[in-house]
Design a protein around this motif. Sequence first.
Motif, PDB file in Angstrom:
ATOM      1  N   LEU A 126       0.733  -1.204   0.129  1.00 36.00           N
ATOM      2  CA  LEU A 126       0.109   0.146   0.157  1.00 36.00           C
ATOM      3  C   LEU A 126       0.847   1.268  -0.074  1.00 36.00           C
ATOM      4  O   LEU A 126       0.623   2.322  -0.918  1.00 36.00           O
ATOM      5  N   LEU A 127       1.787   1.248   0.823  1.00 37.02           N
ATOM      6  CA  LEU A 127       2.820   2.508   0.739  1.00 37.02           C
ATOM      7  C   LEU A 127       3.454   2.441  -0.787  1.00 37.02           C
ATOM      8  O   LEU A 127       3.481   3.885  -1.055  1.00 37.02           O
ATOM      9  N   GLY A 128       3.897   1.724  -1.128  1.00 37.99           N
ATOM     10  CA  GLY A 128       4.329   1.554  -2.640  1.00 37.99           C
ATOM     11  C   GLY A 128       3.275   2.373  -3.532  1.00 37.99           C
ATOM     12  O   GLY A 128       3.780   2.934  -4.509  1.00 37.99           O
ATOM     13  N   GLN A 129       1.957   1.940  -3.302  1.00 38.94           N
ATOM     14  CA  GLN A 129       0.989   2.419  -4.116  1.00 38.94           C
ATOM     15  C   GLN A 129       0.840   4.113  -4.213  1.00 38.94           C
ATOM     16  O   GLN A 129       0.499   4.608  -5.018  1.00 38.94           O
ATOM     17  N   PHE A 130       1.202   4.298  -3.214  1.00 44.68           N
ATOM     18  CA  PHE A 130       0.971   6.061  -2.758  1.00 44.68           C
ATOM     19  C   PHE A 130       2.316   6.575  -2.852  1.00 44.68           C
ATOM     20  O   PHE A 130       2.488   7.777  -2.516  1.00 44.68           O
ATOM     21  N   GLY A 131       3.432   5.859  -3.620  1.00 45.70           N
ATOM     22  CA  GLY A 131       4.546   6.563  -3.836  1.00 45.70           C
ATOM     23  C   GLY A 131       5.825   6.727  -2.794  1.00 45.70           C
ATOM     24  O   GLY A 131       6.475   7.782  -2.979  1.00 45.70           O
ATOM     25  N   TYR A 132       5.591   6.189  -1.802  1.00 44.86           N
ATOM     26  CA  TYR A 132       6.656   6.050  -0.500  1.00 44.86           C
ATOM     27  C   TYR A 132       8.033   5.549  -1.017  1.00 44.86           C
ATOM     28  O   TYR A 132       8.015   4.694  -1.759  1.00 44.86           O
ATOM     29  N   ASP A 133       8.844   6.013  -0.509  1.00 42.91           N
ATOM     30  CA  ASP A 133      10.434   5.556  -1.176  1.00 42.91           C
ATOM     31  C   ASP A 133      10.637   4.351  -0.714  1.00 42.91           C
ATOM     32  O   ASP A 133      10.067   3.581   0.251  1.00 42.91           O
ATOM     33  N   PRO A 134      11.524   3.544  -1.191  1.00 45.65           N
ATOM     34  CA  PRO A 134      11.639   2.006  -1.252  1.00 45.65           C
ATOM     35  C   PRO A 134      12.416   2.096   0.554  1.00 45.65           C
ATOM     36  O   PRO A 134      12.039   1.071   0.969  1.00 45.65           O
ATOM     37  N   GLY A 135      13.069   2.857   0.906  1.00 47.04           N
ATOM     38  CA  GLY A 135      13.548   2.659   2.266  1.00 47.04           C
ATOM     39  C   GLY A 135      12.354   2.953   3.304  1.00 47.04           C
ATOM     40  O   GLY A 135      12.430   2.211   4.341  1.00 47.04           O
ATOM     41  N   ALA A 136      11.393   3.357   3.146  1.00 46.81           N
ATOM     42  CA  ALA A 136      10.081   3.613   4.033  1.00 46.81           C
ATOM     43  C   ALA A 136       9.195   2.519   3.685  1.00 46.81           C
ATOM     44  O   ALA A 136       8.615   1.936   4.658  1.00 46.81           O
ATOM     45  N   ARG A 137       9.521   1.533   2.617  1.00 40.43           N
ATOM     46  CA  ARG A 137       8.738   0.366   2.340  1.00 40.43           C
ATOM     47  C   ARG A 137       9.370  -0.760   2.921  1.00 40.43           C
ATOM     48  O   ARG A 137       9.181  -1.895   2.285  1.00 40.43           O
TER      49      ARG A 137
END
Length: 270
Positions: A126-137
């Motif tokens: 879900l974080l990836g779908q909203f554009g969060y950085d790879p480190g945050a994911r």
Amino acid sequence: MPRPPLRRPLALAAAAVVASSVALSGCGRQAVNPLAPEEPPPGAELPGLEPDEPGYEDPSYPMPPGVPGGYVPAPTPVTPVAPGQPAPGRPALRPLPRPTATPAARRPAAPAAADPAADMAAFLDLLGQFGYDPGARDAQNLRMQLAVVHRVPQERFRWAASPTLGLTYGQRVRDFPQPISYDQWKAEGLALARRSAGIRYYVARRSLYRDILRDRYNDTGTDAELVFYKRLEGSPLFVSYRADGQLDDYGYFRVVDWRNFLPVPASVWR
């Protein structure tokens, strides 16, 4: 020689006696009283002697009604009553309800067992779908950050000594349903930050805190830090603070959806 004078009357009387005797002996009937009513001719029927003729009276019921031995009048006809309608002249009575057995208490269905690994994978996606950085994911990064925020000691909570805190209050106070003073706003935010029960965690969207938490996020960088908000469960009240206990935001959010917050699964932080 002339007849004696009495011979003629005697002859007439004798003739009358003979005629009367012949009449009586020839028909076999008795003399009729000339003063009696005229008898019907031979073969005539007397009126009212047959059951199907007018004036017939049944000799088996010689007494009138009400007299011992008299006839019993026919019963009064009864009007049929339709099914489901009360009889005339009687109060309508409803049938008693049938006794029903008390149903056995059902046990509540057991909630499905949480799968922390599946919940974590779904939230990172879900974080990836909203554009969060790879480190945050990264799963380990997310788990460590959230654990630190969840375990801040009570004595460390405090408001940030920031010159822009008044501007943050001015922006949030407009959304509260009732007027709230600056000191009350800070006190309520501090009380919610110290709660450890009846709360949920969310990751804030960038659009929510871009103008408030400028020093915590760089739009063009690759910072892996996530901004968490603690919510009073079942209410629109949210508070945000850092791992060292410093409060940055407290607000009444009328809209609680993906435009502002992404809910973190409970199995990830409990």
